[in-house]
Design a protein around this motif. Structure first.
Motif, PDB file in Angstrom:
ATOM      1  N   LEU A  28      19.160  53.785   9.255  1.00  0.00           N
ATOM      2  CA  LEU A  28      20.469  53.387   8.742  1.00  0.00           C
ATOM      3  C   LEU A  28      21.443  54.532   8.973  1.00  0.00           C
ATOM      4  CD1 LEU A  28      19.597  51.715   5.308  1.00  0.00           C
ATOM      5  CD2 LEU A  28      19.574  50.713   7.614  1.00  0.00           C
ATOM      6  N   ARG A  29      22.620  54.176   9.477  1.00  0.00           N
ATOM      7  CA  ARG A  29      23.654  55.161   9.757  1.00  0.00           C
ATOM      8  C   ARG A  29      24.654  55.209   8.612  1.00  0.00           C
ATOM      9  NH1 ARG A  29      22.930  58.498  13.966  1.00  0.00           N
ATOM     10  NH2 ARG A  29      24.994  58.224  14.902  1.00  0.00           N
ATOM     11  N   SER A  30      25.117  56.388   8.312  1.00  0.00           N
ATOM     12  CA  SER A  30      26.066  56.573   7.223  1.00  0.00           C
ATOM     13  C   SER A  30      27.329  55.754   7.464  1.00  0.00           C
ATOM     14  CB  SER A  30      26.422  58.053   7.101  1.00  0.00           C
ATOM     15  OG  SER A  30      27.359  58.270   6.074  1.00  0.00           O
ATOM     16  N   GLY A  31      27.789  55.052   6.417  1.00  0.00           N
ATOM     17  CA  GLY A  31      29.036  54.306   6.490  1.00  0.00           C
ATOM     18  C   GLY A  31      28.945  52.929   7.095  1.00  0.00           C
ATOM     19  N   GLN A  32      27.732  52.445   7.388  1.00  0.00           N
ATOM     20  CA  GLN A  32      27.559  51.124   7.979  1.00  0.00           C
ATOM     21  C   GLN A  32      27.232  50.078   6.916  1.00  0.00           C
ATOM     22  OE1 GLN A  32      28.023  50.319  11.282  1.00  0.00           O
ATOM     23  NE2 GLN A  32      28.696  52.403  11.569  1.00  0.00           N
ATOM     24  N   PHE A  33      27.353  48.816   7.291  1.00  0.00           N
ATOM     25  CA  PHE A  33      27.024  47.687   6.420  1.00  0.00           C
ATOM     26  C   PHE A  33      25.811  46.977   7.014  1.00  0.00           C
ATOM     27  CE2 PHE A  33      29.086  44.785   3.181  1.00  0.00           C
ATOM     28  CZ  PHE A  33      28.059  43.861   3.125  1.00  0.00           C
ATOM     29  N   TYR A  34      24.785  46.732   6.198  1.00  0.00           N
ATOM     30  CA  TYR A  34      23.560  46.106   6.681  1.00  0.00           C
ATOM     31  C   TYR A  34      23.177  44.925   5.798  1.00  0.00           C
ATOM     32  CZ  TYR A  34      22.955  50.509   9.236  1.00  0.00           C
ATOM     33  OH  TYR A  34      23.143  51.603  10.060  1.00  0.00           O
ATOM     34  N   LEU A 182      34.034  42.612  -2.294  1.00  0.00           N
ATOM     35  CA  LEU A 182      33.919  43.882  -3.011  1.00  0.00           C
ATOM     36  C   LEU A 182      33.008  44.849  -2.253  1.00  0.00           C
ATOM     37  CD1 LEU A 182      33.558  42.679  -6.724  1.00  0.00           C
ATOM     38  CD2 LEU A 182      35.564  43.718  -5.662  1.00  0.00           C
ATOM     39  N   PHE A 183      31.880  44.333  -1.764  1.00  0.00           N
ATOM     40  CA  PHE A 183      30.970  45.189  -1.000  1.00  0.00           C
ATOM     41  C   PHE A 183      31.635  45.705   0.269  1.00  0.00           C
ATOM     42  CE2 PHE A 183      27.490  42.535  -3.064  1.00  0.00           C
ATOM     43  CZ  PHE A 183      27.159  43.509  -3.980  1.00  0.00           C
ATOM     44  N   ASP A 184      32.370  44.826   0.943  1.00  0.00           N
ATOM     45  CA  ASP A 184      33.047  45.214   2.175  1.00  0.00           C
ATOM     46  C   ASP A 184      34.113  46.276   1.889  1.00  0.00           C
ATOM     47  OD1 ASP A 184      33.534  45.084   4.944  1.00  0.00           O
ATOM     48  OD2 ASP A 184      35.144  43.643   4.655  1.00  0.00           O
ATOM     49  N   SER A 185      34.849  46.110   0.794  1.00  0.00           N
ATOM     50  CA  SER A 185      35.867  47.098   0.428  1.00  0.00           C
ATOM     51  C   SER A 185      35.230  48.457   0.169  1.00  0.00           C
ATOM     52  CB  SER A 185      36.628  46.632  -0.824  1.00  0.00           C
ATOM     53  OG  SER A 185      37.318  45.426  -0.577  1.00  0.00           O
ATOM     54  N   LEU A 186      34.098  48.449  -0.513  1.00  0.00           N
ATOM     55  CA  LEU A 186      33.403  49.707  -0.787  1.00  0.00           C
ATOM     56  C   LEU A 186      32.915  50.337   0.511  1.00  0.00           C
ATOM     57  CD1 LEU A 186      32.342  51.535  -3.113  1.00  0.00           C
ATOM     58  CD2 LEU A 186      30.201  50.260  -2.939  1.00  0.00           C
ATOM     59  N   ASN A 187      32.386  49.515   1.410  1.00  0.00           N
ATOM     60  CA  ASN A 187      31.913  50.015   2.692  1.00  0.00           C
ATOM     61  C   ASN A 187      33.043  50.669   3.487  1.00  0.00           C
ATOM     62  OD1 ASN A 187      31.380  48.764   5.855  1.00  0.00           O
ATOM     63  ND2 ASN A 187      29.919  50.194   4.987  1.00  0.00           N
ATOM     64  N   LYS A 188      34.221  50.089   3.420  1.00  0.00           N
ATOM     65  CA  LYS A 188      35.359  50.643   4.156  1.00  0.00           C
ATOM     66  C   LYS A 188      35.807  51.987   3.597  1.00  0.00           C
ATOM     67  CE  LYS A 188      37.009  46.199   5.878  1.00  0.00           C
ATOM     68  NZ  LYS A 188      37.992  45.103   5.742  1.00  0.00           N
ATOM     69  N   GLY A 190      33.581  54.198   2.917  1.00  0.00           N
ATOM     70  CA  GLY A 190      32.596  55.146   3.430  1.00  0.00           C
ATOM     71  C   GLY A 190      31.193  55.007   2.896  1.00  0.00           C
ATOM     72  N   THR A 191      30.974  54.109   1.940  1.00  0.00           N
ATOM     73  CA  THR A 191      29.637  53.933   1.373  1.00  0.00           C
ATOM     74  C   THR A 191      28.776  53.082   2.307  1.00  0.00           C
ATOM     75  OG1 THR A 191      30.480  54.065  -0.880  1.00  0.00           O
ATOM     76  CG2 THR A 191      28.331  53.036  -0.599  1.00  0.00           C
ATOM     77  N   THR A 192      27.547  53.500   2.525  1.00  0.00           N
ATOM     78  CA  THR A 192      26.594  52.686   3.264  1.00  0.00           C
ATOM     79  C   THR A 192      26.120  51.567   2.355  1.00  0.00           C
ATOM     80  OG1 THR A 192      25.860  54.633   4.499  1.00  0.00           O
ATOM     81  CG2 THR A 192      24.401  52.712   4.523  1.00  0.00           C
ATOM     82  N   VAL A 193      26.239  50.318   2.812  1.00  0.00           N
ATOM     83  CA  VAL A 193      25.916  49.154   1.980  1.00  0.00           C
ATOM     84  C   VAL A 193      24.739  48.409   2.597  1.00  0.00           C
ATOM     85  CG1 VAL A 193      26.757  46.951   1.077  1.00  0.00           C
ATOM     86  CG2 VAL A 193      28.282  48.936   1.138  1.00  0.00           C
ATOM     87  N   VAL A 194      23.741  48.090   1.754  1.00  0.00           N
ATOM     88  CA  VAL A 194      22.572  47.334   2.186  1.00  0.00           C
ATOM     89  C   VAL A 194      22.419  46.147   1.248  1.00  0.00           C
ATOM     90  CG1 VAL A 194      20.100  47.394   2.696  1.00  0.00           C
ATOM     91  CG2 VAL A 194      21.479  49.486   2.954  1.00  0.00           C
ATOM     92  N   VAL A 195      22.577  44.939   1.766  1.00  0.00           N
ATOM     93  CA  VAL A 195      22.521  43.720   0.971  1.00  0.00           C
ATOM     94  C   VAL A 195      21.361  42.859   1.443  1.00  0.00           C
ATOM     95  CG1 VAL A 195      23.725  41.589   0.334  1.00  0.00           C
ATOM     96  CG2 VAL A 195      25.006  43.729   0.530  1.00  0.00           C
ATOM     97  N   ALA A 196      20.442  42.562   0.544  1.00  0.00           N
ATOM     98  CA  ALA A 196      19.345  41.652   0.862  1.00  0.00           C
ATOM     99  C   ALA A 196      19.741  40.240   0.471  1.00  0.00           C
ATOM    100  CB  ALA A 196      18.081  42.059   0.115  1.00  0.00           C
ATOM    101  N   THR A 197      19.531  39.288   1.369  1.00  0.00           N
ATOM    102  CA  THR A 197      19.870  37.901   1.080  1.00  0.00           C
ATOM    103  C   THR A 197      19.024  36.959   1.924  1.00  0.00           C
ATOM    104  OG1 THR A 197      21.660  36.265   1.003  1.00  0.00           O
ATOM    105  CG2 THR A 197      21.726  37.859   2.802  1.00  0.00           C
ATOM    106  N   HIS A 198      18.718  35.797   1.362  1.00  0.00           N
ATOM    107  CA  HIS A 198      18.069  34.748   2.164  1.00  0.00           C
ATOM    108  C   HIS A 198      19.072  33.675   2.540  1.00  0.00           C
ATOM    109  CE1 HIS A 198      17.825  33.035  -1.932  1.00  0.00           C
ATOM    110  NE2 HIS A 198      17.932  31.880  -1.308  1.00  0.00           N
ATOM    111  N   ASP A 199      20.349  33.882   2.164  1.00  0.00           N
ATOM    112  CA  ASP A 199      21.411  32.920   2.462  1.00  0.00           C
ATOM    113  C   ASP A 199      22.055  33.273   3.802  1.00  0.00           C
ATOM    114  OD1 ASP A 199      23.503  31.175   2.574  1.00  0.00           O
ATOM    115  OD2 ASP A 199      24.298  31.629   0.584  1.00  0.00           O
TER     116      ASP A 199
END
Length: 235
Positions: A28-34, A182-188, A190-199
């Motif tokens: 995982l790279r810093s500042g990315q959304f996964y 909200l997650f996307d705003s936080l990611n922008k 600089g926070t690396t965001v990791v979201v688990a989903t089956h949707d």
């Protein structure tokens, strides 16, 4: 962008049963959304537990923030965990505390003086759209409101990584969109965001996100092929 997380040939087994995760490797790279995707039972929650240090792997290497997290001394775990915000699938709010006090809890646990708590808590309440519900207790909040309190609590300490386990599983589609925003705003920020989903319907809502897909405890590449072939029994 620096590597903030590295999993190398991770295996996880609970008890004497079959492995829950097998030969899982990724960076995982810093500042990315996964997004971490896969059917129920694919191993998403187990992978996240390893990521936020609630579980140690049976084998393999995990590096967080450039250090070996598997061999990390126990007295250093709290400091590492404060760098990782977690949004749990079942919220885990403290029922007798107000929304405001649930959000403030991580700062109080970290020993932040009370005089320095009020402003960031108010900012978090406004950010998640709950400024008018500051004194409400969890039982009086809707599922979407509880989830937003959980998100605010997870990020008030400005974590470097935010991990969310099925954060939209208990809310309607409109609220799911709002939570992802909200997650996307936080990611922008600089926070690396990791979201688990089956949707899988949510995946296109964040076009710049990268996807990791689990299938029966194994990580697939973007084309759907196993990154690591299954072990073949010795003849």
């Amino acid at each position: 962008m620096a590597n903030i997380v590295q999993f190398e040939n991770i295996g996880l087994r609970y008890g004497t049963g079959a492995e829950t995760l097998t030969d899982v490797s990724f960076t995982l790279r810093s500042g990315q959304f996964y997004f971490v995707t896969g059917a129920s039972g694919a191993g998403k929650t187990s992978l996240l537990k390893l990521l936020y240090l609630a579980q140690r792997p049976t084998r393999g290497v995990i590096r967080l923030f450039g250090e070996d997290a598997v061999l990390l001394p126990r007295d250093r775990l709290p400091g590492f965990r404060r760098r990782i915000g977690v949004v749990f699938q079942d919220f885990r709010l403290v029922p007798h505390l107000s929304a405001r006090d649930n959000i403030a809890l991580p700062l109080r646990v970290a020993g932040v003086p009370e005089v320095d708590i009020e402003q960031p808590v108010q900012e978090m309440l406004a950010w998640v759209g709950l400024a008018e519900r500051a004194q409400a207790r969890p039982a009086t909040l809707s599922g979407g409101e509880q989830q937003r309190v959980a998100i605010a609590r997870a990020v008030i300490g400005r974590p470097e990584i935010l991990v969310a386990d099925e954060p939209t599983g208990n809310v309607d589609p409109d609220m799911a969109e709002r939570l992802l925003h909200l997650f996307d705003s936080l990611n922008k920020l600089g926070t690396t965001v990791v979201v688990a989903t089956h949707d899988f319907h949510l995946l296109n809502r964040i076009p710049h996100a990268q996807m990791m897909r689990l299938d029966h405890g194994r990580l697939l590449d973007p084309t759907g092929s196993l990154r690591h072939p299954p072990h073949r029994p010795e003849s």
